[in-house]
Design an enzyme around this catalytic site. Structure first.
Site, PDB file in Angstrom:
ATOM      1  N   HIS A   1       1.440   4.202  -3.232  1.00  0.00           N
ATOM      2  CA  HIS A   1       1.201   5.632  -3.083  1.00  0.00           C
ATOM      3  C   HIS A   1       2.458   6.479  -3.274  1.00  0.00           C
ATOM      4  CE1 HIS A   1      -2.644   4.205  -1.717  1.00  0.00           C
ATOM      5  NE2 HIS A   1      -3.086   5.420  -1.998  1.00  0.00           N
TER       6      HIS A   1
ATOM      7  N   TRP B   1      -8.763   2.443 -10.196  1.00  0.00           N
ATOM      8  CA  TRP B   1      -8.020   2.625  -8.950  1.00  0.00           C
ATOM      9  C   TRP B   1      -8.760   1.982  -7.775  1.00  0.00           C
ATOM     10  CZ3 TRP B   1      -3.210   4.185  -7.810  1.00  0.00           C
ATOM     11  CH2 TRP B   1      -2.911   4.480  -6.478  1.00  0.00           C
TER      12      TRP B   1
ATOM     13  N   TYR C   1       0.836  -1.203   0.000  1.00  0.00           N
ATOM     14  CA  TYR C   1       0.000   0.000   0.000  1.00  0.00           C
ATOM     15  C   TYR C   1       0.874   1.257   0.000  1.00  0.00           C
ATOM     16  CZ  TYR C   1      -3.748   3.226   1.035  1.00  0.00           C
ATOM     17  OH  TYR C   1      -4.637   4.269   0.966  1.00  0.00           O
TER      18      TYR C   1
ATOM     19  N   TYR D   1      -5.058  17.161  -0.463  1.00  0.00           N
ATOM     20  CA  TYR D   1      -5.341  15.774  -0.075  1.00  0.00           C
ATOM     21  C   TYR D   1      -4.077  15.115   0.459  1.00  0.00           C
ATOM     22  CZ  TYR D   1      -7.464  11.080  -0.779  1.00  0.00           C
ATOM     23  OH  TYR D   1      -7.986   9.821  -0.624  1.00  0.00           O
TER      24      TYR D   1
END
Length: 119
Positions: free
Chosen positions: A22, A76, A18, A41
């Site tokens: 990113h 996604w 994960y 964000y």
């Protein structure tokens, strides 16, 4: 502008992947987020998998609706869903637990709380 904070739980066995995913989010996904109203964000990940997200948007509902209509978001979300616990068939961008904002420094300063006691 709404400030949105949310949490999700990343599966312990998927934490490293994960994080890696990113480090280089797809450029078309980045553009789609910006174009559909997801601003400032950020994601924060604790070692036990607790994920906290924060973004600002004129409208959470509208930002989610607009993203849902993009092809890149569909791809996604399909790829990211297996990383999370407890989604019960919803996509991560729709199934997160939103946190309630209880304090914002700038809001209180703007209200003129100069008389507040400083400890």
């Amino acid at each position: 502008m709404q400030r949105v904070c949310f949490q999700l739980q990343v599966r312990a066995d998927r934490l490293a992947e994960y994080r890696q995913r990113h480090q280089a989010v797809w450029p078309d996904m980045l553009r789609a987020l910006a174009e559909t109203g997801w601003h400032n964000y950020s994601l924060f990940l604790r070692d036990d998998g607790l994920l906290i997200g924060y973004f600002e948007t004129p409208s959470l509902e509208l930002a989610q609706q607009r993203m849902a209509r993009t092809e890149v978001n569909t791809r996604w979300q399909d790829e990211m869903a297996p990383f999370f616990e407890g989604l019960d068939g919803t996509t991560p961008d729709q199934g997160f637990d939103r946190l309630t904002e209880i304090f914002h420094l700038e809001d209180q300063l703007a209200q003129g709380t100069d008389d507040a006691e400083v400890v």
